[in-house]
Design an enzyme around this catalytic site. Sequence first.
Site, PDB file in Angstrom:
ATOM      1  CD  GLU A 196      -0.610  -0.963   1.737  1.00 25.03           C
ATOM      2  OE1 GLU A 196      -1.494  -1.328   0.925  1.00 25.03           O
ATOM      3  OE2 GLU A 196       0.471  -0.186   1.353  1.00 25.03           O
ATOM      4  CG  ASP A 243      -4.521   3.100   2.636  1.00 22.62           C
ATOM      5  OD1 ASP A 243      -3.618   4.057   2.796  1.00 22.62           O
ATOM      6  OD2 ASP A 243      -3.982   2.068   2.135  1.00 22.62           O
TER       7      ASP A 243
HETATM    8 ZN   LIG Z   1       0.582   2.932  -0.867  1.00 23.60          ZN
END
Ligand SMILES: [Zn+2]
Length: 385
Positions: A196, A243
Amino acid sequence: MRSSEHNPPRTLRSALLTLICIPTLLAYAPLSDSSLRRIPSGAPDLDAQTGALLAPLLIPRVPGTPGSEAAQRHFAGFFAALPRWRLEWQNSSSRTPATGDALVPFANLVFARDPPWARAGDVGRLTLVAHYDSLYEPEGFVGAVDSAAPCAMLMHVARSIDAALTRKWEAMEADGEAGLGLEEERGVQVVFMDGEEAWHKWSEEDSLYGARAMAESWETELYPAASTYRTRLESIDLFLLLDLLGGPDPTVPSYFPETHWAYRGMAKVEERMRKLGVLTTKPKSGVFLIDGDKEQVQRRAGNVGYVMDDHVPFLRRGVDVLHIIPGPFPPVWHSMRDDGDHLDRDAVDDWARIVAGFTAEWMELDEFMVGEKEERLEIRSREEL
Ligand SMILES: [Zn+2]
Ligand SMILES: *[C@@H]1O[C@H](CO)[C@@H](O)[C@H](O)[C@H]1NC(C)=O
């Protein structure tokens, strides 16, 4: 994740899909209070120092390094004890601005459960996602909220619903309800996404390596012609991305008017769990999911756009996304302070329970969430038979 971008116009296809899907999606019934109470706590396994789920992940997990492989083994080992979840790797490789001509491997792990009788192309899947890679720099960065803790939360969610899923599908088969096609077949998958983070500086090319590869691959993975879904990508009912969770006092707004109804669903689960006294934290704003009405969400989407994260390659292909990420970001974001010591143990556990509650509700497990006490009785009566 980084910066933001304006909402792209949704394609006609996805707009139509949304319209068609609404009746089934609204059909789900709320979990009862007793089921909400039975959502197990993840403590002590979510403890940063000693927790069996979380502690092993609090190491640098740069793609292609031993730390990343250790994280992969941690996931695979955990799910080996939940053998009904099928493991599938989605691998790719890419150059990065930090690693020259060498190809870096990126490996996404998918653990999925479908109704046992269903054909793969007929199953719509709630898709629970967190990234497990950590930043290349600063060296030694462990990314506790980013996103070791969210990965551990998803492990807890999977084990919390595992037995109930089995019970539900066995009951459907016993009652002759299996495979009647009265509604879509409903499955669930947990995705641990790799790559990511940007290696040098966030850009379209330097970020989201794993998610871009997966969205591209799943878009071209065709199911047989007579299936409910055309592609693996289209079979994603909701892309639920966690997240930057696990720090103290998060506030998570709703980012997408299209899925605000799902956000409301999770906010309702949180609110009810707080009222029932099953959550531990006492956030300053009263709740983590601070809501806002649909107009506010629309205005926000128009003005600030959304946060760049693993959902973007899916969103651009018309997938429905629920992004559970605090706004503003936690103060430790992308600093060496994003470590186990700066996690809020109660917040980690509360998130694990909220997401488990939402998932159990989505999967319609109300009658099948059995408390520990009943479970022991059930086992005993089976043994006596
Ligand atoms: Zn990050
Ligand atoms: C994908 O990569 C992982 C980690 O490098 C490896 O263990 C696995 O066997 C690979 N799987 C496939 C299907 O290529």
